[in-house]
Scaffold this active site. Sequence first.
Site, short mmCIF file in Angstrom:
data_model
loop_
_atom_site.label_atom_id
_atom_site.label_comp_id
_atom_site.label_asym_id
_atom_site.label_seq_id
_atom_site.Cartn_x
_atom_site.Cartn_y
_atom_site.Cartn_z
N GLU A 1 13.12 30.06 -1.18
CA GLU A 1 13.93 31.25 -1.13
C GLU A 1 15.46 31.16 -0.50
OE1 GLU A 1 12.01 34.27 0.94
OE2 GLU A 1 10.14 34.03 0.11
N SER B 1 11.19 33.89 14.56
CA SER B 1 12.46 33.22 13.95
C SER B 1 11.80 32.01 13.26
CB SER B 1 13.37 32.87 14.97
OG SER B 1 12.71 32.00 15.82
N LYS C 1 18.21 31.49 2.03
CA LYS C 1 18.22 31.81 3.52
C LYS C 1 19.56 32.59 3.76
CE LYS C 1 17.45 30.73 8.34
NZ LYS C 1 18.55 31.54 8.73
N GLU D 1 16.95 41.30 5.19
CA GLU D 1 18.38 40.90 5.78
C GLU D 1 19.49 41.84 4.98
OE1 GLU D 1 17.71 38.03 7.46
OE2 GLU D 1 19.92 37.13 7.53
N ASP E 1 28.93 60.30 -10.19
CA ASP E 1 29.65 61.20 -9.29
C ASP E 1 29.27 62.59 -9.28
OD1 ASP E 1 30.40 58.91 -8.03
OD2 ASP E 1 32.63 59.17 -8.88
N CYS F 1 63.05 13.26 -0.33
CA CYS F 1 64.34 12.63 -0.80
C CYS F 1 65.49 13.14 0.07
CB CYS F 1 64.54 13.26 -2.02
SG CYS F 1 64.81 14.97 -2.56
S1 IVH Z 1 11.41 34.64 6.83
C1 IVH Z 1 8.27 34.50 10.05
N1 IVH Z 1 13.03 34.41 5.02
O1 IVH Z 1 16.42 33.64 9.17
C2 IVH Z 1 9.57 34.37 9.36
N2 IVH Z 1 13.85 34.77 6.95
O2 IVH Z 1 15.36 32.11 11.82
C3 IVH Z 1 10.19 35.28 9.18
N3 IVH Z 1 16.47 34.94 7.06
O3 IVH Z 1 16.60 36.09 11.47
C4 IVH Z 1 11.54 34.88 8.36
N4 IVH Z 1 16.65 34.58 4.88
O4 IVH Z 1 16.55 37.25 9.17
C5 IVH Z 1 12.98 34.72 6.19
N5 IVH Z 1 14.63 34.22 2.97
C6 IVH Z 1 14.16 34.51 4.33
C7 IVH Z 1 15.30 34.45 5.16
C8 IVH Z 1 15.01 34.67 6.38
C9 IVH Z 1 17.22 34.83 5.99
C10 IVH Z 1 16.67 34.97 8.43
C11 IVH Z 1 15.71 35.85 9.17
C12 IVH Z 1 15.76 35.38 10.69
C13 IVH Z 1 16.14 34.11 10.32
C14 IVH Z 1 14.72 33.20 10.84
#
Ligand code: IVH
Length: 676
Positions: free
Chosen positions: A112, A80, A114, A172, A35, A413
Site C-alpha cells: 500500500e 508504528s 504510505k 490517515e 446544496d 553581454c
Molecule cells: S499500518 C501496525 N499502513 O505510518 C502498523 N500505516 O510508522 C500500523 N501510515 O503513523 C500502521 N500509511 O499512520 C499503515 N498504508 C499504511 C500507512 C500507515 C501511512 C502511517 C501510520 C503510522 C505510521 C507508521
Amino acid sequence: MSIAERAKELRAEIEKHDLQYYVLDAPLVPDAEYDRLFRELQAIEAGHPELVGPDSPTQRVGAAPLPEFLPVAHRTPMLSLNNAFSPAEVEAFDRRVRDGLEAGDEVEYSAEPKFDGLAVSLVYEEGIFVRGATRGDGNTGEDVTPNLRTVGNLPLRLQGGSSPHVLEVRGEVLMLRGDFDRLNARQRESGEKEFVNPRNAAAGSLRQLDSRVTARRSLRFFAYGVGAFDGAGLPATDHTHSALLDRLIAWGLPVAAERRRVRGLAGLLAYYAEIGDKRAALPYDIDGVVYKVNDLAAQEQLGHVSRAPRFAIAHKFPAEEAVTELLTIDIQVGRTGALTPVARLAPVFVGGVTVTNATLHNEDEVRRKNIHIGDTVVVRRAGDVIPEVVRVVPEKRPILAPEFVMPKSCPVCGSHVVRGDDEAVARCSGGLVCPAQRRQALLHFASRRAMDIEGLGDKLVEQLVDGELVRTPADLYRLRLTAVSNLERMAEKSAGNLLAAIEKSKRTTLARFIYALGIRNVGETTAKDLARHFGSLDRLLAADEARLLQVNDVGPVVAQSLRQFFGEPHNLDVVEQLRAAGVVWGEGEAAPTATSAIVGKTFVLTGTLPSLTRDAAKALIEAGGGKVTGSVSKKTDFVVVGAEAGSKLEKAQELGVAVIDEEQLRELLNKKGALH
Ligand code: IVH
C-alpha cells in the site's frame, strides 16, 4: 410523509451523494442540487432538534469550539512501523518473515502507499461514527470527534446491512495537494501565514478546537487497517488483510486505490518502483510504501517487537526535502533573455540525487521567501522536477548575510537589464547581441515571416553560432562561400544556395525588417502598424513615447519595449550594420516610386478624421512622398476633410481644389504600394 421520514430520506440521499463524490469520485448531481438537499435537511433539523443525530450530514459543518481536547485511551495500542531504506533492507525483512513462518515458498503481501498525513482511529458503534482520536503516544490520543465529522469522505454511518457492534478503523487524515494549494492561496490573500506542506496543513487543521475552522479546510481520510473489533461482519472465509480492506470499502470507507497483492521480494520491489513512478501524479503526498503480510493468522504468529509489528515494514522513498547551505546566487540568462537567479548550494542528497543548484525563479520570489546569501535553506526535489529552495531556516542566518540584488547589466553581454512594470521577470535588452539569445534571435530573424532566409534552420544556426561565424544578424550578410561550405553536411552547392537566399533577403519591407529584429511584444501586426505609421525607420527610431502611443494598437507595454530595444546602443549598432550591408526596403522619404499617386502632391488636413490622428495622416502622406501644408492655396492638390471642418473646406471649394475624405486618402495611398 412525516417530517421525521423526510429527514431520514434526505440523510440517506445526502450520504449517497457524499459516497459518490468523495469515495467513488463519480458525483451524481451538480453541487447546486446537493446544496439544496443539504439546506432542506438543515431547515428541518433547526425546527426539530430531536431529529438531529450524531450521524446526520449536517454535523459536518463543525460545532461550537471546545475548551480543550479530552484524552482517549486506544482500545488497542496504535503502533508504528519499522523503516527500510534500501532493497537489501527489504530483502532482510522478507527473510525474517519467511523464517518466522517457516515458509519455504514466497509470502503473499498487501502492498500500500504510505500516506504522509496523521494517524487517527475512528470508532463506529452499531455502524454509527461515535468517536475519533489522534494517535498521541500510541496508547492515549486526543478526542477530535467534531473535527473528524467535518472530513468529507469519512462516513458518519457505515453502509450496507450488517455492521459490527464495535469497529475501530485505523487510517490517515491528510490534505490533497490541490486543496493545499487553494488553502495557501487563501492564506496569502488574507495576509495569513502559509503552510509549509500538506502534512503540516492537515495537522494544523485537525487540531483546531473550533471544528468550524476544520470544516473549511477540506481534509480527507484513508483507511488502512482495523484496530478493535467486536461482532460479525468480517470475512470469515478469507482471513487476509486485503479482504479486510475490501470489507471496509463495502462499508463505505475510503481505501487507496493503489493497494496491491504481491508475492515475494520481487513483487515488493516491483510495487515500490511502480508507486515511485506514480508518486508525482498522485493527488496526495506519500513518503513510501507499506508491506504487510497478507494472511491475518500469519500476522498473529509473527507478532510484535517492542512498538512495531514484525509482519509489516515501511519502505521509504528518498526524502524530497533536505537542508543545506546557500553559498551564492548566480544569474542565468535564458534563450529569451530572461534572467533567472540560481542558488549554488553546498552539495546535498535529496530526492535520490546529489543537488548543487536550485532555481529561485525570479527576484520577487527571492524577496518573498526572504532568502539571503549564506542562509541555511530547505531544498526540495520531487520526481524529475527541477530542485527548488522552499524556505530558509531563519534561526541559522549568519550575521552578515547579504540580500540578493538583481544586476543592472546582463552578466553575459553587459546590456541593460530591464523589467516591465507588471512583470516578474527581468530581461536582458541586448536581444541582437547577447550570446545567450543569439540562436533564438537569428532563427527569428531568418524566419519566413521575417527576413525569409530559406534554408537557414535550427541546425545551421547552431553551427554558425558555435563556429563563431555569426554573432549578430548583420554577420549573416558577411558570410563567405568557403566558410559556409566547410560546415558539416554543406556541399558547395547548398552553401551557394544559402548565400543566395541571404542575398535575396536584402530586399525586404520595413514591416518585415522591424518584425525581424525580435523586439519583445512586437509581433507581425504591430510591426506592420509601425511601418505604416512612420513610413521610415529613422522616424521610428526618433519617436518618443508619446509618438509611439499614437500608433494603432500600440499601448504603454509595446512603447516601452520599443524604447528599451532602441535605447540599447548594441542593438542600434546592429541595425546600422544591417543597413550598411545593403538591407533595403521601400521607404516613404527615400524610395517613393515614380508612379506613386501622391509623390510631390500637396495636402491640407482639416477637421477630425474618423480613425487617423492628424499626425498619423501626415506621416502616411509623407511616407508616400507627399507633402502636408497648413493652409489652402492654388498650389494645394488635395484637402482632406473630417468632421467639423471649417474655413479650409470653404477655401478649397472657392479655389476648386479637390476635396477628399479619409477613405479616399487611403485609396490614394494604397494605389502605389511603396509604403511597405
Ligand atoms: S499500518 C501496525 N499502513 O505510518 C502498523 N500505516 O510508522 C500500523 N501510515 O503513523 C500502521 N500509511 O499512520 C499503515 N498504508 C499504511 C500507512 C500507515 C501511512 C502511517 C501510520 C503510522 C505510521 C507508521
